[in-house]
Motif scaffolding. Structure first.
Motif, PDB file in Angstrom:
ATOM      1  N   THR A  24       6.100-138.619  31.788  1.00  0.00           N
ATOM      2  CA  THR A  24       5.984-138.178  33.177  1.00  0.00           C
ATOM      3  C   THR A  24       7.381-137.979  33.724  1.00  0.00           C
ATOM      4  N   LEU A  25       7.655-136.803  34.288  1.00  0.00           N
ATOM      5  CA  LEU A  25       8.977-136.465  34.776  1.00  0.00           C
ATOM      6  C   LEU A  25       8.976-136.372  36.288  1.00  0.00           C
ATOM      7  N   ALA A  26      10.039-136.864  36.893  1.00  0.00           N
ATOM      8  CA  ALA A  26      10.186-136.811  38.347  1.00  0.00           C
ATOM      9  C   ALA A  26      11.551-136.242  38.684  1.00  0.00           C
ATOM     10  N   GLY A  27      11.601-135.416  39.738  1.00  0.00           N
ATOM     11  CA  GLY A  27      12.851-134.760  40.103  1.00  0.00           C
ATOM     12  C   GLY A  27      12.737-133.268  39.866  1.00  0.00           C
ATOM     13  N   GLY A  28      13.640-132.528  40.463  1.00  0.00           N
ATOM     14  CA  GLY A  28      13.576-131.078  40.371  1.00  0.00           C
ATOM     15  C   GLY A  28      14.032-130.508  39.056  1.00  0.00           C
ATOM     16  N   GLY A  29      14.613-131.340  38.173  1.00  0.00           N
ATOM     17  CA  GLY A  29      15.073-130.859  36.884  1.00  0.00           C
ATOM     18  C   GLY A  29      16.417-130.173  36.941  1.00  0.00           C
ATOM     19  N   ASP A  30      17.024-130.080  38.142  1.00  0.00           N
ATOM     20  CA  ASP A  30      18.262-129.336  38.284  1.00  0.00           C
ATOM     21  C   ASP A  30      19.442-130.058  37.652  1.00  0.00           C
ATOM     22  N   ARG A  31      19.525-131.358  37.826  1.00  0.00           N
ATOM     23  CA  ARG A  31      20.611-132.127  37.227  1.00  0.00           C
ATOM     24  C   ARG A  31      20.133-133.481  36.718  1.00  0.00           C
ATOM     25  N   ALA A  32      19.477-134.242  37.590  1.00  0.00           N
ATOM     26  CA  ALA A  32      18.999-135.567  37.216  1.00  0.00           C
ATOM     27  C   ALA A  32      17.475-135.586  37.191  1.00  0.00           C
ATOM     28  N   ASN A  72      10.308-124.598  34.206  1.00  0.00           N
ATOM     29  CA  ASN A  72       9.190-124.423  35.139  1.00  0.00           C
ATOM     30  C   ASN A  72       9.669-124.386  36.578  1.00  0.00           C
ATOM     31  N   ALA A  73      10.635-125.263  36.909  1.00  0.00           N
ATOM     32  CA  ALA A  73      11.167-125.278  38.268  1.00  0.00           C
ATOM     33  C   ALA A  73      11.863-123.960  38.596  1.00  0.00           C
ATOM     34  N   ARG A  74      12.602-123.414  37.633  1.00  0.00           N
ATOM     35  CA  ARG A  74      13.302-122.145  37.865  1.00  0.00           C
ATOM     36  C   ARG A  74      12.328-120.984  38.028  1.00  0.00           C
ATOM     37  N   LYS A  75      11.248-120.992  37.273  1.00  0.00           N
ATOM     38  CA  LYS A  75      10.274-119.904  37.350  1.00  0.00           C
ATOM     39  C   LYS A  75       9.622-119.829  38.722  1.00  0.00           C
ATOM     40  N   ARG A  76       9.495-120.967  39.375  1.00  0.00           N
ATOM     41  CA  ARG A  76       8.861-120.974  40.700  1.00  0.00           C
ATOM     42  C   ARG A  76       9.744-120.326  41.761  1.00  0.00           C
ATOM     43  N   THR A  77      11.045-120.125  41.456  1.00  0.00           N
ATOM     44  CA  THR A  77      11.975-119.562  42.440  1.00  0.00           C
ATOM     45  C   THR A  77      12.258-118.079  42.196  1.00  0.00           C
ATOM     46  N   ILE A  78      11.608-117.467  41.214  1.00  0.00           N
ATOM     47  CA  ILE A  78      11.826-116.040  40.942  1.00  0.00           C
ATOM     48  C   ILE A  78      11.341-115.214  42.137  1.00  0.00           C
ATOM     49  N   SER A  79      12.180-114.301  42.590  1.00  0.00           N
ATOM     50  CA  SER A  79      11.812-113.488  43.747  1.00  0.00           C
ATOM     51  C   SER A  79      10.829-112.392  43.343  1.00  0.00           C
ATOM     52  N   GLY A  80      10.109-111.888  44.344  1.00  0.00           N
ATOM     53  CA  GLY A  80       9.209-110.773  44.120  1.00  0.00           C
ATOM     54  C   GLY A  80       7.912-111.139  43.426  1.00  0.00           C
ATOM     55  N   GLN A  81       7.542-112.411  43.445  1.00  0.00           N
ATOM     56  CA  GLN A  81       6.300-112.809  42.793  1.00  0.00           C
ATOM     57  C   GLN A  81       5.101-112.340  43.613  1.00  0.00           C
ATOM     58  N   MET A  82       3.988-112.081  42.922  1.00  0.00           N
ATOM     59  CA  MET A  82       2.779-111.620  43.581  1.00  0.00           C
ATOM     60  C   MET A  82       2.230-112.698  44.497  1.00  0.00           C
ATOM     61  N   GLY A  83       1.609-112.272  45.584  1.00  0.00           N
ATOM     62  CA  GLY A  83       1.029-113.214  46.517  1.00  0.00           C
ATOM     63  C   GLY A  83      -0.229-113.856  45.963  1.00  0.00           C
ATOM     64  N   GLY A  84      -0.806-114.729  46.760  1.00  0.00           N
ATOM     65  CA  GLY A  84      -2.007-115.435  46.321  1.00  0.00           C
ATOM     66  C   GLY A  84      -1.741-116.925  46.242  1.00  0.00           C
ATOM     67  N   THR A  85      -2.555-117.599  45.511  1.00  0.00           N
ATOM     68  CA  THR A  85      -2.427-119.043  45.366  1.00  0.00           C
ATOM     69  C   THR A  85      -1.125-119.382  44.648  1.00  0.00           C
ATOM     70  N   SER A 114      12.537-132.270  29.312  1.00  0.00           N
ATOM     71  CA  SER A 114      13.465-131.985  30.408  1.00  0.00           C
ATOM     72  C   SER A 114      13.761-130.497  30.502  1.00  0.00           C
ATOM     73  N   ILE A 115      13.939-129.840  29.344  1.00  0.00           N
ATOM     74  CA  ILE A 115      14.173-128.392  29.327  1.00  0.00           C
ATOM     75  C   ILE A 115      12.958-127.661  29.896  1.00  0.00           C
ATOM     76  N   ASP A 116      11.763-128.064  29.462  1.00  0.00           N
ATOM     77  CA  ASP A 116      10.541-127.420  29.957  1.00  0.00           C
ATOM     78  C   ASP A 116      10.385-127.642  31.460  1.00  0.00           C
ATOM     79  N   HIS A 117      10.727-128.826  31.914  1.00  0.00           N
ATOM     80  CA  HIS A 117      10.645-129.156  33.349  1.00  0.00           C
ATOM     81  C   HIS A 117      11.594-128.272  34.155  1.00  0.00           C
ATOM     82  N   LEU A 118      12.814-128.112  33.654  1.00  0.00           N
ATOM     83  CA  LEU A 118      13.795-127.268  34.324  1.00  0.00           C
ATOM     84  C   LEU A 118      13.335-125.813  34.353  1.00  0.00           C
TER      85      LEU A 118
END
Length: 237
Positions: free
Chosen positions: A182-190, A148-161, A142-146
């Motif tokens: 298998t984890l489902a959900g954004g990891g933010d709370r539930a 990973n979700a937070r890393k995808r929202t970091i601003s200023g990331q390089m373009g591309g795929t 759950s910690i790893d899932h959270l």
């Protein structure tokens, strides 16, 4: 029922030798009474940054729980001990926490010879059962899932795929035990966690955020507290 655990500055892994030094971190569990009638009280005279010296009794605190019956008081104490953070010195929380999970303690079949009978060669830590291993695996995933979700929202990331991450996790516990999750959900709370080989998913709820040393939450409404510390590319539980 009420239970009191005396927290001492001593090392249970070395024959309970005294431990002295500075309390680099001292974070007892939150005191109070829940709606279910479960109470935590911590009687203490120390503070974070204070020193445990050789000149005084090494007792740090008296951690107390109160509940409608013995089983609930024991479970509440076990969770409170898991949430009790002390750094800078050695302490007996691992030993007292192990007692709360011991079958003889849970059953109430205890005597003054308990420690000598159950730990004739000294205390070497508690053996994790299947439920405890699954709990740690679920929290770690759950910690790893959270994260990973937070890393995808970091601003200023390089373009591309765009970078995506899988919802499947393989968690290794020790050298031999593995769990496929298998984890489902954004990891933010539930987060819904499915364990391979089991039919019913587990519902994980937590408001933990990176930087907090104790992961607090619930798994299928069961309160859980797990100590965490950041390491390279992950967390140590």
């Amino acid at each position: 029922w009420a239970i009191e655990s005396r927290i001492y500055a001593e090392d249970p892994f070395r024959g309970f030798l005294p431990s002295t030094g500075r309390l680099v971190r001292y974070r007892p569990p939150a005191e109070g009474t829940s709606e279910e009638g479960l109470t935590i009280r911590n009687d203490t005279g120390v503070y974070e940054g204070g020193e445990i010296s050789v000149y005084y009794d090494p007792m740090i605190a008296k951690l107390c729980t109160h509940a409608p019956d013995r089983a609930q008081a024991t479970a509440h104490m076990a969770n409170a001990l898991d949430a009790f953070t002390i750094d800078g010195i050695q302490h007996n929380i691992p030993f007292v926490a192990a007692l709360m999970q011991h079958p003889r303690w849970i059953s109430g079949e205890i005597t003054t010879g308990f420690i000598a009978e159950e730990y004739p060669d000294g205390f070497a830590g508690a053996e994790l059962d299947k439920t405890s291993k699954q709990t740690l695996a679920i929290v770690a995933a759950s910690i790893d899932h959270l994260m990973n979700a937070r890393k995808r929202t970091i601003s200023g990331q390089m373009g591309g795929t765009s970078v995506t991450f899988t919802e499947q996790r393989t968690v290794r516990i020790g050298d031999d035990d593995w769990l496929e999750l298998t984890l489902a959900g954004g990891g933010d709370r539930a987060t819904e966690v499915n364990i391979e080989g089991e039919d019913n998913p587990r519902l994980v709820i937590s408001e933990w955020v990176p930087g907090e040393q104790v992961w607090m939450g619930s798994i299928d409404d069961l309160p859980i507290a797990v100590q965490t510390s950041p390491i390279m590319n992950g967390y140590h539980l």
